[in-house]
Structures are given as structure tokens and as C-alpha cells.
Design a protein around this motif. Structure first.
Motif, PDB file in Angstrom:
ATOM      1  N   PRO A 393     -18.066-110.861 -61.960  1.00 35.16           N
ATOM      2  CA  PRO A 393     -18.204-111.625 -60.714  1.00 35.16           C
ATOM      3  C   PRO A 393     -19.673-111.866 -60.359  1.00 35.16           C
ATOM      4  N   GLU A 394     -19.888-112.723 -59.362  1.00 32.72           N
ATOM      5  CA  GLU A 394     -21.258-113.039 -58.954  1.00 32.72           C
ATOM      6  C   GLU A 394     -21.598-112.470 -57.581  1.00 32.72           C
ATOM      7  N   MET A 395     -20.574-112.078 -56.811  1.00 34.76           N
ATOM      8  CA  MET A 395     -20.827-111.501 -55.480  1.00 34.76           C
ATOM      9  C   MET A 395     -19.995-110.239 -55.330  1.00 34.76           C
ATOM     10  N   PHE A 396     -20.594-109.232 -54.681  1.00 31.80           N
ATOM     11  CA  PHE A 396     -19.904-107.949 -54.526  1.00 31.80           C
ATOM     12  C   PHE A 396     -19.966-107.495 -53.075  1.00 31.80           C
ATOM     13  N   LYS A 397     -18.829-106.994 -52.563  1.00 29.57           N
ATOM     14  CA  LYS A 397     -18.844-106.406 -51.225  1.00 29.57           C
ATOM     15  C   LYS A 397     -17.925-105.182 -51.206  1.00 29.57           C
ATOM     16  N   GLU A 398     -18.344-104.205 -50.383  1.00 36.57           N
ATOM     17  CA  GLU A 398     -17.519-102.994 -50.268  1.00 36.57           C
ATOM     18  C   GLU A 398     -16.405-103.222 -49.254  1.00 36.57           C
ATOM     19  N   VAL A 399     -15.205-102.720 -49.576  1.00 39.05           N
ATOM     20  CA  VAL A 399     -14.058-102.856 -48.666  1.00 39.05           C
ATOM     21  C   VAL A 399     -14.132-101.755 -47.614  1.00 39.05           C
ATOM     22  N   ILE A 400     -14.202-102.136 -46.334  1.00 35.60           N
ATOM     23  CA  ILE A 400     -14.200-101.144 -45.247  1.00 35.60           C
ATOM     24  C   ILE A 400     -12.848-101.256 -44.527  1.00 35.60           C
ATOM     25  N   ASN A 401     -12.085-100.177 -44.590  1.00 29.99           N
ATOM     26  CA  ASN A 401     -10.758-100.164 -43.955  1.00 29.99           C
ATOM     27  C   ASN A 401     -10.928 -99.956 -42.447  1.00 29.99           C
ATOM     28  N   LEU A 402     -10.413-100.893 -41.643  1.00 32.13           N
ATOM     29  CA  LEU A 402     -10.598-100.788 -40.193  1.00 32.13           C
ATOM     30  C   LEU A 402      -9.468-100.023 -39.502  1.00 32.13           C
ATOM     31  N   ASP A 403      -8.426 -99.651 -40.267  1.00 29.60           N
ATOM     32  CA  ASP A 403      -7.304 -98.933 -39.647  1.00 29.60           C
ATOM     33  C   ASP A 403      -6.770 -97.897 -40.632  1.00 29.60           C
ATOM     34  N   ALA A 404      -7.200 -96.630 -40.417  1.00 30.17           N
ATOM     35  CA  ALA A 404      -6.845 -95.558 -41.360  1.00 30.17           C
ATOM     36  C   ALA A 404      -5.329 -95.379 -41.490  1.00 30.17           C
ATOM     37  N   LYS A 406      -3.277 -97.615 -41.889  1.00 31.25           N
ATOM     38  CA  LYS A 406      -2.706 -98.652 -42.788  1.00 31.25           C
ATOM     39  C   LYS A 406      -3.272 -98.539 -44.212  1.00 31.25           C
ATOM     40  N   THR A 407      -3.741 -97.337 -44.564  1.00 32.97           N
ATOM     41  CA  THR A 407      -4.378 -97.188 -45.872  1.00 32.97           C
ATOM     42  C   THR A 407      -3.439 -97.569 -47.019  1.00 32.97           C
ATOM     43  N   LYS A 408      -2.171 -97.107 -46.920  1.00 34.55           N
ATOM     44  CA  LYS A 408      -1.215 -97.410 -48.001  1.00 34.55           C
ATOM     45  C   LYS A 408      -0.997 -98.914 -48.129  1.00 34.55           C
ATOM     46  N   LYS A 409      -0.877 -99.579 -46.957  1.00 35.75           N
ATOM     47  CA  LYS A 409      -0.652-101.031 -46.975  1.00 35.75           C
ATOM     48  C   LYS A 409      -1.851-101.753 -47.582  1.00 35.75           C
ATOM     49  N   LEU A 410      -3.047-101.239 -47.252  1.00 33.11           N
ATOM     50  CA  LEU A 410      -4.266-101.849 -47.782  1.00 33.11           C
ATOM     51  C   LEU A 410      -4.289-101.710 -49.305  1.00 33.11           C
ATOM     52  N   GLU A 411      -3.942-100.511 -49.794  1.00 30.86           N
ATOM     53  CA  GLU A 411      -3.983-100.294 -51.248  1.00 30.86           C
ATOM     54  C   GLU A 411      -2.983-101.191 -51.962  1.00 30.86           C
ATOM     55  N   LYS A 412      -1.797-101.322 -51.352  1.00 29.05           N
ATOM     56  CA  LYS A 412      -0.771-102.187 -51.962  1.00 29.05           C
ATOM     57  C   LYS A 412      -1.253-103.637 -51.962  1.00 29.05           C
ATOM     58  N   GLY A 413      -1.798-104.072 -50.822  1.00 28.69           N
ATOM     59  CA  GLY A 413      -2.273-105.450 -50.698  1.00 28.69           C
ATOM     60  C   GLY A 413      -3.372-105.758 -51.697  1.00 28.69           C
ATOM     61  N   HIS A 449      -7.976-112.573 -44.803  1.00 27.39           N
ATOM     62  CA  HIS A 449      -6.920-113.308 -44.097  1.00 27.39           C
ATOM     63  C   HIS A 449      -5.543-112.908 -44.644  1.00 27.39           C
ATOM     64  N   ARG A 450      -5.442-112.869 -45.974  1.00 25.17           N
ATOM     65  CA  ARG A 450      -4.134-112.561 -46.573  1.00 25.17           C
ATOM     66  C   ARG A 450      -3.757-111.089 -46.402  1.00 25.17           C
ATOM     67  N   LEU A 451      -4.754-110.175 -46.459  1.00 24.68           N
ATOM     68  CA  LEU A 451      -4.446-108.747 -46.250  1.00 24.68           C
ATOM     69  C   LEU A 451      -3.854-108.542 -44.867  1.00 24.68           C
ATOM     70  N   LEU A 452      -4.426-109.252 -43.885  1.00 22.23           N
ATOM     71  CA  LEU A 452      -3.946-109.098 -42.513  1.00 22.23           C
ATOM     72  C   LEU A 452      -2.583-109.768 -42.331  1.00 22.23           C
ATOM     73  N   GLN A 453      -2.466-111.035 -42.794  1.00 21.93           N
ATOM     74  CA  GLN A 453      -1.229-111.792 -42.576  1.00 21.93           C
ATOM     75  C   GLN A 453      -0.052-111.250 -43.375  1.00 21.93           C
ATOM     76  N   GLU A 454      -0.325-110.871 -44.634  1.00 22.36           N
ATOM     77  CA  GLU A 454       0.787-110.529 -45.528  1.00 22.36           C
ATOM     78  C   GLU A 454       1.052-109.032 -45.626  1.00 22.36           C
ATOM     79  N   TYR A 455       0.040-108.204 -45.322  1.00 17.21           N
ATOM     80  CA  TYR A 455       0.223-106.756 -45.490  1.00 17.21           C
ATOM     81  C   TYR A 455      -0.061-105.966 -44.211  1.00 17.21           C
ATOM     82  N   GLY A 456      -0.548-106.642 -43.164  1.00 22.65           N
ATOM     83  CA  GLY A 456      -0.851-105.950 -41.911  1.00 22.65           C
ATOM     84  C   GLY A 456      -2.047-105.011 -42.015  1.00 22.65           C
ATOM     85  N   ALA A 457      -2.938-105.238 -42.981  1.00 24.70           N
ATOM     86  CA  ALA A 457      -4.108-104.357 -43.163  1.00 24.70           C
ATOM     87  C   ALA A 457      -5.373-105.083 -42.720  1.00 24.70           C
TER      88      ALA A 457
END
Length: 527
Positions: A393-404, A406-413, A449-457
Motif C-alpha cells: 500500500p501507499e498510505m498507512f493508518k493505525e486503527v483506533i477503536n472508539l468503543d471497547a 464493540k471489539t469483537k464486531k470491529l474484528e469481524k468487520g 463508514h462501512r464499519l459503522l453502518q454494517e458492523y456497528g463499530a
């Protein structure tokens, strides 16, 4: 039941590629209109019409008026089955487009007559060059004041490194645009700006000295066309189908997709010259489409195509034999057998269940997580199809989970979105920090957008100072382990568990490469 050979001869599978805003999605729609697959063209959001373009169906695409996922559409035209793959033009989604180009047999390249060849167009053509993919060029937006046609053709030849042969020629441009002369069929098509009607009243004109030409377009435009056609026939090579099929010569058409103009000429020529499904290489041998046994590969995965049902669909290009719904097929990577009782064909978001599919067809398989991009399915043979790489890839960003919570949902998403190939996920060995790598900035927005809309994370992405993610390997396991120990802070794993070195700058990467000659650093995951 017709034979596999007959079915293959009826198939044409192609992709439409272009720079953003060149009019690719509009052209896709008009091809579907001519093919009778849709009844009215949907205008994109800016036209204040609520019906969106047929091939743009994800919520974020409707909001932005851009295509971010590849759509697959099948329709019938002149007794042929046409499989059309509309790709994202936006460069942030280039990787999806590169992968899609592995699943098609030819492409139509759309160029904006006002802007000419743009950066993204060059990149896409490089991918076509790698595979000698046959290309037809459609120069769009002739109803606007664009560049001189000769300049455009010169630019295509120089910038894209391909010979061209105009098969239609414009009469005027912008306000003076009168129509096109079809050099291939020797007829004249007059322009009557209409976004609604499908015009088909071509005037047969085998001889341009015919006075009817002056009567239709006026004496000045008629004389200019006669001069142009003499020049075009003198300067450009004869159209040889074999050169086109070898990827050496691109036929060029002029038109205005938004006005349905010049599209039928393009489609009629396409069905006559475009290649039938071709053979494909696996690690073991070359597979011919007409072989009896089924084989195919996954080139795209899409989660949640239907928001009401959280399902994943794997898009499979059929390479040989006949795919039968409900049959057991061998999954080469997992060395296991799977039965696919749910198989669909596509018309953008509309899906229909199908019982069989032939080489060139794209089949959607419902999947619970067993399929990944690049997977091969066969009737027992062990070879994997080659050629679906992941690029660094050409751009990198760290994922910061805003709701502990929903960790499982975030991982699945994250896991499902990465399976789709939207972006790449790297997890540091130390501290398990998750980093998403993309080709462009817009992808981070789409993922959030999709993590929030489709997985609630809910997540935010924190910028990281990273230059490149390089896959690492070595012929000496001891030296590889020693390297990992000494550089542990910079070692991560990709989604497949492959080792990756996260380099912070170009100079530092160069130094590390010099200091560790036994370690191989790869910019592609295919090694």
C-alpha cells in the motif's frame, strides 16, 4: 443442452476502465440500455434525479457519485452473452480494478475528449500491457468543446504506448458537433442531442463524394470530413483483427455516452471483434476453456451486498468446463471439497439464481468465510490460477477503536472488509497494533463508514509515519529468525499471517536491505 464449445463462442467478458469522471458509468448504462437489460438510464446524483446509475449501488457511491466497488452485469445482445465488469475509476480503489482486469478477456477504455489521457489511465493501461489485453478506446463527451481529434490520438499513442486506428470519425465538436462517420461500416450517424431516445437511423454512405453528405451536414463540414477521412486512411494502419487481439492495435470510437451517441457503433464492433474466453495458466499447466472439467478463480469478494442479510459473495470467473449449482468442488488452497448450492448471476444489485455457468461467466457464490481473493476452485485438479497479486500500500493508518464494547464486531468487520480486498491489514507482533494500508485516502473514509453502518463499530484512523510494507522471506530460516529478533518493533503479519517488515523511510529501508543481504524484501505478496 448445447455443447461447452458453443457456449464459449457466445461469451464476451470485458471490463470498462477510465480515469474518474470520464463517463465510464454512463457508458456502462448505455451499453445496458442497448442490450435491453435496463429500460431507462438512471442519472447520477448531480442531475437531481433520484434514480442512481444502475451499477453504483453502495450507499457511499450514491452520496459521492463515484464507483468504489466493481459491479458485474450480464446481458444478451445479438445472440451473444455479454459479461460487463464496471470498475472503480477513482484511483484510491485502483487495486480492485487491477484484480478485475485478471478476470476479463478485453477492455474498453473511456477517455474524456476535454481532458485527454490522465494519470490513472496510464496506470490502468500498464496493467493491460502486462497481460496483452485487447483494448478498444471510446473517446467520450464530443458534445463539449474538447481537444482536436488528431491531438487526442497522438496523445493516446505516445502516453499509452499503443497503436490506434479510428473506426469512427467526428464531424465537428462541441457546439458544431454534427455526428460521426463510421469508417468501419461506411455510414453516417447524425447527432440529435437526446438523452432519452436510442437513435439507430444511420445513413448508408459508401462514397463520401455523395451530395447527400453536403445536404445533411453542410458544405464546410462535409469537405472537412472528406479531408479528414483521406488523412486518417493514409496515416493510420489498416484495422487488422489479429493485431487488436494481440493487444498491439486499439480501434477508436468517438461519441457522447450521456446522449446515447456513438455507443451502438462501439457495441456492434465490439461483439464482432472482441475475444472469446481465453486459456488461463495455473502453477501446473495451461487450462483451455473447452475442457470438460470445471475450474475458476475468485477475483473479488463483497460483504453485505444486501444490507438486510449479512452475507458475503465471492465473485468467481469460470475458466473451463461447466459450473453446476449444487455440485461439490475442490478448494485448492484449503485442499477441501465444498458444495455451493447458492449461485447467482448479476445485473448490478439485481441477482438471479443460476443452475449452470460457462467459461467467461462470472458467478456469485454465497460464502461464510472459506473463500479469499485468488482462491481456485476445480473438479479435483490441484493447480492454482496465477496472477492476483497484492501490492504494497501507499498510505498507512493505525486503527483506533472508539468503543471497547464493540471489539469483537470491529474484528469481524475488519476481517470481512479485508477479505474483500478493500485494503490490507497488518498486525504488529509487539503490542498487536492494527494498521490498515490503502492505495488512497478515500478508502479510510469508506472503511470507517462501512464499519459503522454494517458492523456497528466506531473507529478513527491515526496517521502513521510509514513508507512501505515489505513482505520478507529468506532461504536461510536461521538468518530470517535473527533478522526478526533484531527488528522486532518493525515486524508485523498480514491477514494471511505472512511476515511483513514495516519500513519508516526509503533511505532506512535501503540501509536495512544492504545490512541484511540474505533477507528478501518483496513489494508484492506473490513470491
Amino acid at each position: 443442452m448445447s455443447s461447452i464449445k458453443e457456449e464459449i463462442s457466445k461469451r464476451r467478458t470485458f471490463g470498462i476502465i477510465s480515469h474518474p469522471d470520464a463517463g465510464k458509468t454512463t457508458l456502462t448504462e448505455k451499453l445496458l440500455l442497448f442490450g435491453g437489460a435496463i429500460k431507462t438510464a438512471g442519472a447520477v446524483k448531480s442531475n437531481k434525479i433520484t434514480r442512481h446509475a444502475t451499477s453504483d449501488w453502495m450507499e457511499i457511491e450514491k452520496q459521492r457519485g463515484i464507483s468504489v466497488a466493481t459491479s458485474v452485469m450480464g446481458f444478451n445482445y445479438r445472440d451473444l452473452r455479454i459479461n460487463l465488469l464496471d470498475t472503480p475509476g477513482h484511483e484510491d480503489f485502483a487495486e480492485d480494478t487491477y484484480r478485475t482486469l485478471t478476470a476479463v478477456d478485453s477492455v474498453i477504455l473511456v477517455i474524456d475528449s476535454v481532458k485527454g489521457v490522465e494519470k490513472q489511465t496510464r496506470k490502468l493501461m500498464e496493467v493491460c500491457r502486462m497481460r496483452d489485453t485487447p483494448v478498444i478506446v471510446f473517446i467520450n463527451k464530443l458534445d463539449r468543446e474538447g481537444q482536436d481529434p488528431y491531438d487526442l490520438l497522438d496523445e493516446i499513442e505516445t502516453e499509452l504506448d499503443i497503436q490506434v486506428k479510428p473506426l469512427t470519425w467526428p464531424i465537428g465538436m462541441g457546439k458544431t458537433f454534427k455526428g460521426v462517420y463510421n469508417l468501419y461500416k461506411k455510414n453516417l450517424l447524425l447527432f440529435k442531442g437526446s438523452q432519452r431516445k436510442l437513435s439507430n437511423d444511420a445513413i448508408s454512405l459508401t462514397d463520401l463524394s455523395d451530395e447527400r453528405l453536403d445536404a445533411e451536414v453542410g458544405e464546410t463540414a462535409a469537405n472537412q470530413l472528406r479531408e479528414d477521412v483521406d488523412l486518417v486512411n493514409g496515416v493510420y494502419p489498416e484495422f487488422e483483427e489479429s493485431d487488436y487481439l494481440a493487444g498491439k492495435l486499439a480501434p477508436v470510437f468517438f461519441g457522447s455516452a450521456v446522449n446515447n451517441f456513438g455507443v451502438r457503433e462501439l457495441l456492434d464492433c465490439f461483439v464482432e471483434v472482441a475475444p472469446k474466453p481465453k486459456d488461463r495458466s495455473t502453477e501446473i499447466r495451461v487450462i483451455e476453456p473447452s475442457e470438460d472439467k470445471f475450474s475458476g478463480f475468485v477475483f473479488k469478494i463483497h460483504a453485505n451486498m444486501d444490507p438486510k442479510h449479512r452475507n458475503r459473495i465471492a465473485f468467481v470467473r469460470v475458466c473451463s468446463g461447466c459450473f453446476n449449482r449444487g455440485s461439490n468442488y475442490h478448494h485448492v488452497r484449503l485442499d477441501k471439497s465444498f458444495r455451493f448450492s447458492n449461485a447467482t448471476a448479476f445485473m448490478a444489485q439485481e441477482k438471479e439464481t443460476i443452475d449452470e455457468a460457462f467459461p467467461g461467466d462470472i458467478v456469485g457464490l454465497y460464502d461464510t468465510g472459506n473463500l479469499k481473493i485468488g482462491d481456485t476452485l476445480t473438479e479435483g485438479e490441484k493447480g492454482m490460477f496465477k496472477g492476483i497479486p497484492s501490492f504494497s500500500p501507499e498510505m498507512f493508518k493505525e486503527v483506533i477503536n472508539l468503543d471497547a464494547m464493540k471489539t469483537k464486531k470491529l474484528e469481524k468487520g475488519l476481517s470481512q472488509l479485508m477479505d474483500e480486498g478493500v485494503a490490507q491489514l497488518f498486525t504488529y507482533e509487539l503490542g498487536a497494533r492494527k494498521v490498515v494500508g490503502t492505495v488512497g485516502a478515500l478508502q479510510f473514509e469508506v472503511i470507517a463508514h462501512r464499519l459503522l453502518q454494517e458492523y456497528g463499530a466506531s473507529v478513527r484512523f491515526a496517521p502513521l509515519n510509514l513508507y512501505k510494507a515489505c513482505w520478507i522471506s529468506s532461504n536461510d530460516p536461521k538468518k530470517l529468525n535473527a533478522f526478526i529478533d533484531s527488528k522486532q518493533r518493525y515486524i508485523a503479519r498480514d491477514k494471511e499471517g505472512k511476515l511483513v517488515f514495516m519500513a519508516e523511510s526509503k533511505a532506512w529501508l535501503q540501509m536495512v536491505e544492504d545490512n541484511f543481504p540474505d533477507i528478501n524484501f518483496h513489494e508484492k505478496s506473490e513470491f
